[in-house]
Design a protein around this motif. Sequence first.
Motif, PDB file in Angstrom:
ATOM      1  N   VAL A   1      11.035   5.615 -10.080  1.00 51.14           N
ATOM      2  CA  VAL A   1      10.429   4.310  -9.798  1.00 51.14           C
ATOM      3  C   VAL A   1       9.216   4.452  -8.881  1.00 51.14           C
ATOM      4  CG1 VAL A   1      10.820   2.047  -8.756  1.00 51.14           C
ATOM      5  CG2 VAL A   1      12.529   3.028 -10.269  1.00 51.14           C
ATOM      6  N   PRO A   2       9.306   5.173  -7.746  1.00 50.84           N
ATOM      7  CA  PRO A   2       8.108   5.316  -6.912  1.00 50.84           C
ATOM      8  C   PRO A   2       6.963   6.031  -7.634  1.00 50.84           C
ATOM      9  CG  PRO A   2      10.036   6.057  -5.705  1.00 50.84           C
ATOM     10  CD  PRO A   2      10.465   5.768  -7.094  1.00 50.84           C
ATOM     11  N   ALA A   3       7.292   6.997  -8.477  1.00 48.73           N
ATOM     12  CA  ALA A   3       6.239   7.721  -9.191  1.00 48.73           C
ATOM     13  C   ALA A   3       5.531   6.809 -10.186  1.00 48.73           C
ATOM     14  CB  ALA A   3       6.827   8.932  -9.910  1.00 48.73           C
ATOM     15  N   VAL A   4       6.279   5.996 -10.906  1.00 53.37           N
ATOM     16  CA  VAL A   4       5.670   5.094 -11.891  1.00 53.37           C
ATOM     17  C   VAL A   4       4.882   3.983 -11.194  1.00 53.37           C
ATOM     18  CG1 VAL A   4       6.202   3.402 -13.687  1.00 53.37           C
ATOM     19  CG2 VAL A   4       7.360   5.607 -13.674  1.00 53.37           C
ATOM     20  N   LEU A   5       5.458   3.397 -10.153  1.00 51.16           N
ATOM     21  CA  LEU A   5       4.729   2.358  -9.424  1.00 51.16           C
ATOM     22  C   LEU A   5       3.484   2.926  -8.745  1.00 51.16           C
ATOM     23  CD1 LEU A   5       7.608   0.274  -7.820  1.00 51.16           C
ATOM     24  CD2 LEU A   5       6.106  -0.369  -9.691  1.00 51.16           C
ATOM     25  N   GLY A   6       3.587   4.137  -8.229  1.00 52.01           N
ATOM     26  CA  GLY A   6       2.423   4.781  -7.623  1.00 52.01           C
ATOM     27  C   GLY A   6       1.316   4.996  -8.624  1.00 52.01           C
ATOM     28  N   THR A   7       1.679   5.333  -9.864  1.00 51.43           N
ATOM     29  CA  THR A   7       0.684   5.496 -10.917  1.00 51.43           C
ATOM     30  C   THR A   7      -0.014   4.173 -11.195  1.00 51.43           C
ATOM     31  OG1 THR A   7       1.994   7.262 -11.884  1.00 51.43           O
ATOM     32  CG2 THR A   7       0.334   6.248 -13.294  1.00 51.43           C
ATOM     33  N   ALA A   8       0.746   3.085 -11.250  1.00 51.89           N
ATOM     34  CA  ALA A   8       0.158   1.759 -11.493  1.00 51.89           C
ATOM     35  C   ALA A   8      -0.753   1.340 -10.337  1.00 51.89           C
ATOM     36  CB  ALA A   8       1.261   0.735 -11.702  1.00 51.89           C
TER      37      ALA A   8
ATOM     38  N   LEU B   1      -1.386   7.274  -4.671  1.00 51.98           N
ATOM     39  CA  LEU B   1      -1.175   8.718  -4.799  1.00 51.98           C
ATOM     40  C   LEU B   1      -0.059   9.208  -3.880  1.00 51.98           C
ATOM     41  CD1 LEU B   1      -4.831  10.051  -5.126  1.00 51.98           C
ATOM     42  CD2 LEU B   1      -3.061   9.938  -6.900  1.00 51.98           C
ATOM     43  N   ALA B   2       0.041   8.605  -2.703  1.00 51.30           N
ATOM     44  CA  ALA B   2       1.129   8.972  -1.794  1.00 51.30           C
ATOM     45  C   ALA B   2       2.484   8.665  -2.431  1.00 51.30           C
ATOM     46  CB  ALA B   2       0.979   8.223  -0.472  1.00 51.30           C
ATOM     47  N   HIS B   3       2.584   7.528  -3.108  1.00 55.68           N
ATOM     48  CA  HIS B   3       3.839   7.186  -3.770  1.00 55.68           C
ATOM     49  C   HIS B   3       4.129   8.124  -4.942  1.00 55.68           C
ATOM     50  CE1 HIS B   3       3.871   3.600  -1.349  1.00 55.68           C
ATOM     51  NE2 HIS B   3       5.130   3.418  -1.740  1.00 55.68           N
ATOM     52  N   VAL B   4       3.100   8.523  -5.654  1.00 56.94           N
ATOM     53  CA  VAL B   4       3.302   9.470  -6.759  1.00 56.94           C
ATOM     54  C   VAL B   4       3.844  10.781  -6.209  1.00 56.94           C
ATOM     55  CG1 VAL B   4       2.129  10.851  -8.524  1.00 56.94           C
ATOM     56  CG2 VAL B   4       1.571   8.431  -8.274  1.00 56.94           C
ATOM     57  N   VAL B   5       3.262  11.260  -5.136  1.00 58.48           N
ATOM     58  CA  VAL B   5       3.707  12.529  -4.541  1.00 58.48           C
ATOM     59  C   VAL B   5       5.138  12.417  -4.025  1.00 58.48           C
ATOM     60  CG1 VAL B   5       3.306  14.122  -2.613  1.00 58.48           C
ATOM     61  CG2 VAL B   5       1.392  13.335  -3.994  1.00 58.48           C
ATOM     62  N   LEU B   6       5.443  11.337  -3.315  1.00 60.26           N
ATOM     63  CA  LEU B   6       6.802  11.173  -2.790  1.00 60.26           C
ATOM     64  C   LEU B   6       7.824  11.029  -3.919  1.00 60.26           C
ATOM     65  CD1 LEU B   6       6.097   8.808   0.225  1.00 60.26           C
ATOM     66  CD2 LEU B   6       6.685  11.229   0.287  1.00 60.26           C
TER      67      LEU B   6
END
Length: 55
Positions: free
Chosen positions: A6-13, A37-42
């Motif tokens: 979920v954080p990776a997908v939302l970070g992408t959006a 990008l921080a959310h994608v990394v986390l």
Amino acid sequence: MREGLVPAVLGTAVTASGVFLKEKLPAVGWGVVGFGLAHVVLGAIDLVEHRRSTH
């Protein structure tokens, strides 16, 4: 659902939104890109750690 997805997908959006926002408000757009990008990394870190703990 896999932990971290979920954080990776939302970070992408959020990153994509920041890229489009950069054209009108560059400073805000770059901030949103960084936040996304921080959310994608986390999220990616969570996905990798979860994979290691199950195998």
